[in-house]
Scaffold this motif. Structure first.
Motif, PDB file in Angstrom:
ATOM      1  N   ASP A 145       0.808  -1.228   0.000  1.00  0.00           N
ATOM      2  CA  ASP A 145       0.000   0.000   0.000  1.00  0.00           C
ATOM      3  C   ASP A 145       0.836   1.271   0.000  1.00  0.00           C
ATOM      4  N   ALA A 149       2.623   0.216  -4.525  1.00  0.00           N
ATOM      5  CA  ALA A 149       1.485   0.800  -5.253  1.00  0.00           C
ATOM      6  C   ALA A 149       1.756   2.253  -5.663  1.00  0.00           C
ATOM      7  N   ASN A 169      -6.593   5.577  -1.377  1.00  0.00           N
ATOM      8  CA  ASN A 169      -6.146   4.641  -0.347  1.00  0.00           C
ATOM      9  C   ASN A 169      -6.387   5.205   1.050  1.00  0.00           C
ATOM     10  N   ASN A 197      -5.330  -1.380  -6.217  1.00  0.00           N
ATOM     11  CA  ASN A 197      -4.328  -2.216  -5.557  1.00  0.00           C
ATOM     12  C   ASN A 197      -4.213  -3.616  -6.152  1.00  0.00           C
TER      13      ASN A 197
END
Length: 301
Positions: A145, A149, A169, A197
């Protein structure tokens, strides 16, 4: 200066300096500003037809992130490099995970205090193994994350792509819960975050495997990933469990209620400790290093 070259420099800048405490003690971090905006939207819009308003929020985050990223890019490469470095959190991720291991060597109480800074589960009654497991899981999931990403979306769409991803996010982490308050309002943000994601999570799993020279067992990782509540978070976690030969996930408590989740790589080592956290940090850096090499190769072509 090309996109990949800018990204290489941003990754190196983040790795060298991380998030300087002296700076963010004086100025709000961009992620904090994004969070404040989402919090305001939550307070103002999460009423009535919350599903429709949540969709508007997601659209607004995409447009806002794209416009802001485009404006910063217009100021030139230096501003873009600095902005990207701030939003790629490799150094701070490893520092936070490593700090749990260092605290755990002092005492379990110190370990609980430190791990509470990076996980949302209850920490009061955690054992040494629970603390280590939580830290390693957080490291694996946030590698995807918080690092891979953002890098992936910068490669695809420059700083606007990175900012769109970070905004979505952040919204997912704040309003993307499946509960009475956010099931409708956070629906669009959560679904969009799942979409953004999908590739990075699987790429992160591949990087983790490659960092340890393990190229077999993808089907086992896929099966373990399917045990996770998230369609994406299970991939880096399952890969980390396999390369370290440890068991992750399993039972944990949220808001005083014990929840029984299946173990990932159940046959792996369960008596975890600070040394296992150190091993996980090594994997985090090696995975980042492979990604850096990939980006630099792209820059050279």
């Amino acid at each position: 200066m090309g996109t990949a070259t800018i990204l290489c420099l941003a990754m190196l800048l983040d790795a060298a300096f991380g998030e300087p405490k002296w700076l963010w003690d004086r100025l709000p971090h961009p992620a904090v500003l994004i969070g404040r905006a989402i919090g305001w939207a939550d307070r103002q819009l999460n009423t009535g037809d919350a599903r429709a308003k949540g969709i508007l929020l997601a659209i607004g985050l995409v447009l806002g992130g794209w416009i802001l990223g485009s404006v910063i890019e217009a100021f030139g490469a230096i501003f873009t490099i600095v902005a990207a470095a701030i939003l790629i959190a490799q150094r701070s991720l490893v520092d936070h995970v490593k700090a749990v291991g260092q605290a755990l060597r002092q005492s379990e109480d110190a370990g609980r205090t430190e791990v509470a800074k990076i996980v949302g589960r209850d920490t009061r009654d955690m054992s040494e193994a629970d603390i280590a497991r939580a830290a390693i899981e957080s490291g694996a999931e946030n590698l995807s994350d918080g690092v891979i990403a953002p890098i992936f979306w910068f490669l695809i769409a420059g700083l606007p792509g990175l900012l769109v991803y970070k905004a979505v996010n952040t919204a997912d982490s704040m309003v993307g819960y499946k509960n009475e308050k956010y099931e409708d309002f956070g629906w669009a943000s959560a679904r969009l975050d799942d979409l953004l994601n999908w590739v990075p999570a699987r790429l992160t799993a591949l990087l983790i495997m490659a960092s340890s020279g393990q190229f077999k067992g993808w089907s086992d990782i896929r099966d373990d990933a399917a045990l996770h509540r998230s369609p994406n978070a299970g991939w880096p976690e399952a890969a980390m469990a396999r390369v370290l030969d440890i068991a992750l996930a399993g039972p944990r408590s949220y808001d005083g209620e014990m929840q029984v989740f299946p173990y990932v790589n159940e046959g792996g080592k369960q008596a975890l400790g600070s040394n296992d956290i150190d091993r996980a940090c090594t994997v985090l850096w090696r995975s980042w290093g492979i990604m850096l090499a990939i980006v630099c190769l792209i820059a050279l072509n």
